[in-house]
Design a protein around this motif. Sequence first.
Motif, mmCIF file in Angstrom:
data_model
loop_
_atom_site.group_PDB
_atom_site.id
_atom_site.type_symbol
_atom_site.label_atom_id
_atom_site.label_comp_id
_atom_site.label_asym_id
_atom_site.label_seq_id
_atom_site.Cartn_x
_atom_site.Cartn_y
_atom_site.Cartn_z
ATOM 1 N N LYS A 168 0.849 -1.193 0.000
ATOM 2 C CA LYS A 168 0.000 0.000 0.000
ATOM 3 C C LYS A 168 0.885 1.243 0.000
ATOM 4 O O LYS A 168 1.520 1.556 1.007
ATOM 5 N N PRO A 169 0.948 1.974 -1.123
ATOM 6 C CA PRO A 169 1.890 3.090 -1.245
ATOM 7 C C PRO A 169 1.473 4.332 -0.461
ATOM 8 O O PRO A 169 0.288 4.635 -0.338
ATOM 9 N N TYR A 170 2.478 5.023 0.055
ATOM 10 C CA TYR A 170 2.247 6.323 0.683
ATOM 11 C C TYR A 170 3.585 7.032 0.892
ATOM 12 O O TYR A 170 4.646 6.415 0.817
ATOM 13 N N HIS A 171 3.502 8.323 1.158
ATOM 14 C CA HIS A 171 4.671 9.150 1.454
ATOM 15 C C HIS A 171 4.328 10.027 2.649
ATOM 16 O O HIS A 171 3.392 10.825 2.591
ATOM 17 N N ARG A 172 5.089 9.877 3.726
ATOM 18 C CA ARG A 172 4.903 10.719 4.904
ATOM 19 C C ARG A 172 6.163 11.531 5.151
ATOM 20 O O ARG A 172 7.275 10.996 5.127
ATOM 21 N N VAL A 173 5.977 12.839 5.373
ATOM 22 C CA VAL A 173 7.082 13.708 5.760
ATOM 23 C C VAL A 173 6.992 13.909 7.260
ATOM 24 O O VAL A 173 5.966 14.381 7.781
ATOM 25 N N LEU A 174 8.048 13.533 7.941
ATOM 26 C CA LEU A 174 8.068 13.588 9.401
ATOM 27 C C LEU A 174 8.995 14.706 9.841
ATOM 28 O O LEU A 174 10.182 14.705 9.516
ATOM 29 N N GLY A 175 8.462 15.658 10.592
ATOM 30 C CA GLY A 175 9.252 16.805 10.995
ATOM 31 C C GLY A 175 9.885 16.618 12.347
ATOM 32 O O GLY A 175 9.240 16.194 13.304
ATOM 33 N N SER A 176 11.159 16.938 12.415
ATOM 34 C CA SER A 176 11.874 16.904 13.685
ATOM 35 C C SER A 176 12.479 18.285 13.902
ATOM 36 O O SER A 176 13.451 18.661 13.238
ATOM 37 N N VAL A 177 11.881 19.061 14.789
ATOM 38 C CA VAL A 177 12.335 20.434 15.021
ATOM 39 C C VAL A 177 13.551 20.424 15.940
ATOM 40 O O VAL A 177 13.532 19.852 17.027
ATOM 41 N N GLN A 178 14.616 21.065 15.478
ATOM 42 C CA GLN A 178 15.860 21.103 16.245
ATOM 43 C C GLN A 178 15.961 22.448 16.975
ATOM 44 O O GLN A 178 16.036 23.503 16.331
ATOM 45 N N PRO A 179 15.979 22.464 18.284
ATOM 46 C CA PRO A 179 16.005 23.741 19.020
ATOM 47 C C PRO A 179 17.297 24.522 18.820
ATOM 48 O O PRO A 179 17.294 25.754 18.895
ATOM 49 N N ASP A 180 18.396 23.828 18.550
ATOM 50 C CA ASP A 180 19.690 24.515 18.434
ATOM 51 C C ASP A 180 20.253 24.476 17.017
ATOM 52 O O ASP A 180 21.463 24.667 16.813
ATOM 53 N N PRO A 182 19.031 23.797 12.408
ATOM 54 C CA PRO A 182 17.978 23.741 11.392
ATOM 55 C C PRO A 182 17.039 22.556 11.630
ATOM 56 O O PRO A 182 17.441 21.539 12.198
ATOM 57 N N ASP A 183 15.796 22.705 11.224
ATOM 58 C CA ASP A 183 14.843 21.606 11.307
ATOM 59 C C ASP A 183 15.339 20.431 10.466
ATOM 60 O O ASP A 183 16.079 20.607 9.488
ATOM 61 N N HIS A 184 14.939 19.245 10.864
ATOM 62 C CA HIS A 184 15.369 18.036 10.160
ATOM 63 C C HIS A 184 14.124 17.249 9.779
ATOM 64 O O HIS A 184 13.411 16.734 10.637
ATOM 65 N N PHE A 185 13.866 17.175 8.471
ATOM 66 C CA PHE A 185 12.698 16.455 7.975
ATOM 67 C C PHE A 185 13.121 15.109 7.401
ATOM 68 O O PHE A 185 14.130 15.003 6.709
ATOM 69 N N ARG A 186 12.332 14.086 7.699
ATOM 70 C CA ARG A 186 12.596 12.740 7.205
ATOM 71 C C ARG A 186 11.403 12.273 6.352
ATOM 72 O O ARG A 186 10.271 12.680 6.591
ATOM 73 N N HIS A 187 11.715 11.417 5.389
ATOM 74 C CA HIS A 187 10.702 10.954 4.443
ATOM 75 C C HIS A 187 10.556 9.442 4.542
ATOM 76 O O HIS A 187 11.525 8.707 4.315
ATOM 77 N N ALA A 188 9.349 8.984 4.887
ATOM 78 C CA ALA A 188 9.024 7.562 4.915
ATOM 79 C C ALA A 188 8.170 7.255 3.691
ATOM 80 O O ALA A 188 7.082 7.822 3.525
ATOM 81 N N ILE A 189 8.659 6.352 2.837
ATOM 82 C CA ILE A 189 8.012 6.130 1.538
ATOM 83 C C ILE A 189 7.752 4.643 1.340
ATOM 84 O O ILE A 189 8.684 3.847 1.216
ATOM 85 N N ASN A 190 6.480 4.273 1.315
ATOM 86 C CA ASN A 190 6.120 2.912 0.932
ATOM 87 C C ASN A 190 5.894 2.899 -0.572
ATOM 88 O O ASN A 190 5.088 3.672 -1.088
#
Length: 258
Positions: A168-180, A182-190
């Motif tokens: 079952k295909p999908y794409h999720r962008v997961l945000g990880s906010v870094q306090p000190d 730049p933000d770090h975004f990760r991509h989970a892709i089925n």
Amino acid sequence: MRIAFFSDIHANLPALDAFFKDVETRGIDAIYCLGDLVGYNIWPNEVIDEIRRRGIPTIAGNYDFGIGRSSDDCGCAYRTDDEKENGKVSIAYTNEIVKDEQRAYLRTLPAQIRLEFQLNEKPLSVLLVHGSPRRINEYLFEDRDEKSMLRIMEQAGADVMLFGHTHKPYHRVLGSVQPDGPDHFRHAINIGSVGKPKDGDARGGYVILHINADASTASKESITVDFIRFEYDVETAAKAVEASILPNAYAESLRLGK
């Protein structure tokens, strides 16, 4: 860079042939297979041979792992007694018809492939797994809790993670906010399934990942994914199941994409 990823062919040669015809029109730069070449249909040897002939980097799916070791366990999660009984028929049949050379190839497939990019002197790690980095047969469905998915990716050191197994295909962008920093975004892709879709669409599916020179984990829009669907001769694949000892339920699932 345009990279094609495909998975879960499950011995469906008509679907694989149609996939190659489609992907060859897309102007891709590289191609990878995320496993499950065999099971549920009559062409496991032919599918393996085609992947090998083309020299496509491939990881092991749970079905490949089981058949490679002549196991009667495919690592599948069947929900009902009927599904379990059908599954027993499928893995026994596949074990019976897979040849020694093709079985030996399945046994050598790696569990994961990691692609390391160095873009603007900043690393980007792309991890290819079948189920998850933790287990070859773990199901990462789209409704997985975000904290859980982030933890899996962080522990694996993956900025972009591509996987199959659920079909079952999908794409999720997961945000990880870094306090000190730049933000770090990760991509989970089925990436869905070439030969046994389960999202209600009988067409085969795969993805094309776009990575350009400006791609960055700090920008969630800089990594993009195209979900491709293609037509193939479903009836030929379904009738092949019906003409074999495999359960007719597998033929119907091909027709319905379920």
